[in-house]
Design a protein around this motif. Structure first.
Motif, short mmCIF file in Angstrom:
data_model
loop_
_atom_site.label_atom_id
_atom_site.label_comp_id
_atom_site.label_asym_id
_atom_site.label_seq_id
_atom_site.Cartn_x
_atom_site.Cartn_y
_atom_site.Cartn_z
N ASN A 103 22.12 31.08 13.04
CA ASN A 103 23.18 31.19 12.29
C ASN A 103 24.18 30.45 11.59
O ASN A 103 24.74 30.72 10.82
CB ASN A 103 24.18 30.97 13.59
N ALA A 104 23.12 29.11 11.35
CA ALA A 104 23.63 28.42 10.35
C ALA A 104 23.05 29.54 8.68
O ALA A 104 22.76 30.27 8.61
CB ALA A 104 23.23 27.15 10.21
N PRO A 105 24.15 29.16 8.08
CA PRO A 105 24.25 29.41 6.43
C PRO A 105 23.04 28.72 5.87
O PRO A 105 22.39 27.58 6.03
CB PRO A 105 25.46 28.77 5.57
N HIS A 106 22.31 29.59 5.52
CA HIS A 106 20.49 29.52 5.07
C HIS A 106 20.79 28.01 4.04
O HIS A 106 19.76 26.91 4.17
CB HIS A 106 19.98 29.82 4.34
N ALA A 108 23.04 25.47 4.39
CA ALA A 108 23.18 24.30 4.95
C ALA A 108 21.96 24.26 6.57
O ALA A 108 22.80 23.33 7.45
CB ALA A 108 25.01 24.76 5.15
N ARG A 109 21.21 24.35 6.52
CA ARG A 109 20.90 24.80 7.81
C ARG A 109 20.79 23.05 8.12
O ARG A 109 20.52 22.67 9.37
CB ARG A 109 19.37 25.34 8.36
N ALA A 110 20.44 22.63 7.35
CA ALA A 110 19.57 20.90 7.30
C ALA A 110 20.77 19.80 8.24
O ALA A 110 21.16 19.22 8.88
CB ALA A 110 18.66 20.54 6.40
N GLN A 111 21.46 19.97 7.27
CA GLN A 111 22.92 19.75 7.68
C GLN A 111 23.19 20.28 9.14
O GLN A 111 23.78 18.67 9.61
CB GLN A 111 24.31 20.24 6.64
N TRP A 112 23.47 21.40 9.89
CA TRP A 112 23.78 21.82 10.40
C TRP A 112 23.37 21.19 11.86
O TRP A 112 23.88 20.44 12.85
CB TRP A 112 23.86 23.39 10.65
N LEU A 113 22.12 21.02 11.83
CA LEU A 113 21.12 20.75 12.66
C LEU A 113 20.84 18.43 12.81
O LEU A 113 20.95 18.08 13.08
CB LEU A 113 19.79 20.88 12.43
N GLY A 114 21.67 18.31 11.50
CA GLY A 114 21.77 16.79 11.25
C GLY A 114 23.37 16.41 11.83
O GLY A 114 23.35 15.67 12.56
N LEU A 115 24.31 17.24 11.85
CA LEU A 115 25.69 17.10 12.61
C LEU A 115 24.84 17.42 14.16
O LEU A 115 25.66 16.58 14.75
CB LEU A 115 26.38 18.21 12.66
N ALA A 116 24.01 18.44 14.76
CA ALA A 116 23.67 18.49 16.24
C ALA A 116 23.08 16.41 17.14
O ALA A 116 23.43 16.43 17.33
CB ALA A 116 23.01 19.65 16.41
N GLY A 117 22.09 16.52 15.78
CA GLY A 117 21.80 15.72 15.79
C GLY A 117 22.91 13.85 16.40
O GLY A 117 23.11 12.91 17.17
N THR A 118 23.75 13.80 15.45
CA THR A 118 24.65 12.89 15.32
C THR A 118 25.66 13.38 16.29
O THR A 118 26.13 11.91 17.14
CB THR A 118 25.71 13.84 13.67
N LYS A 160 28.68 36.20 23.01
CA LYS A 160 27.11 36.84 21.57
C LYS A 160 27.30 35.42 20.77
O LYS A 160 27.13 35.49 20.19
CB LYS A 160 28.55 38.12 20.59
N LEU A 161 28.64 34.30 21.22
CA LEU A 161 28.75 33.25 20.49
C LEU A 161 26.90 32.69 20.44
O LEU A 161 27.21 31.63 19.85
CB LEU A 161 30.12 32.75 20.42
N PHE A 162 26.62 32.51 21.23
CA PHE A 162 25.44 31.28 22.20
C PHE A 162 24.25 32.23 21.49
O PHE A 162 23.08 32.30 21.99
CB PHE A 162 25.74 31.07 23.24
N ARG A 163 23.75 33.64 21.20
CA ARG A 163 22.52 34.87 21.40
C ARG A 163 22.09 33.90 20.18
O ARG A 163 22.66 33.78 19.62
CB ARG A 163 23.05 36.12 21.66
#
Length: 178
Positions: A103-106, A108-118, A160-163
């Motif tokens: 779901n993350a913009p291509h 920005a995926r690393a940033q989104w994963l970083g946010l999850a880890g943060t 649908k937001l979690f699929r």
């Protein structure tokens, strides 16, 4: 963020304290592969609702158990509650990783994963602060409270937001025309 000094003075051996500290990690490692398979076969929202409730309940139970007299049964229950936390953490971390990839913009995926880890680090930091400033048991009660609030929000959020691709497949196999 349990206080090993308090538990040791209450009768926990260093070996049991080591097991207690590792039980959530053991739960994560032992079940991450299973959760990956389950998440690809079934609708994610019910799994997340159950998992988040279970995580919050395990945090609350772990806090309550720390208030009890140390017995072998109480120690085993604390180990199980800690492992229950890890099992549900594996569910959430496996889901979050795949959800971000889908779901993350291509760019920005690393940033989104970083946010999850943060976010996990922030939670640990708040737990450590609560544990050091007040009674360490309160950190588990606070965590349970926050998780129950998130759980309530999750209940009213559209599924649908979690699929992500591959979930909620039809029970009937797909046939190819030949």
């Amino acid at each position: 963020q349990f206080c090993t000094t308090a538990l040791a003075s209450a009768g926990w051996s260093p070996l049991w304290l080591g097991f207690l500290g590792a039980m959530d990690k053991f739960g994560q490692v032992a079940t991450a592969f299973v959760w990956g398979s389950v998440l690809m076969k079934y609708d994610t929202k019910p799994l997340l609702v159950i998992g988040l409730f279970w995580k919050a309940a395990c945090c609350f139970v772990f806090g309550k158990l720390q208030e009890q007299e140390v017995t072998l049964v109480m120690q085993l229950l604390m180990l199980l509650a800690k492992m229950g936390m890890g099992i549900t953490e594996a569910l959430i971390s496996v889901w979050a990783t795949v959800w971000v990839q889908r779901n993350a913009p291509h760019d920005a995926r690393a940033q989104w994963l970083g946010l999850a880890g943060t976010s996990a680090g922030i939670g640990n930091g708040i737990g450590s602060a609560v544990a050091s400033l007040w009674n360490p048991i309160y950190a588990f009660f606070l965590q349970a409270f926050v998780l129950f609030l998130i759980w309530a929000i999750l209940l009213v959020t559209p599924a649908k937001l979690f699929r992500f691709g591959g979930t909620a497949r039809s029970a009937e196999p797909e046939c190819e025309d030949q």
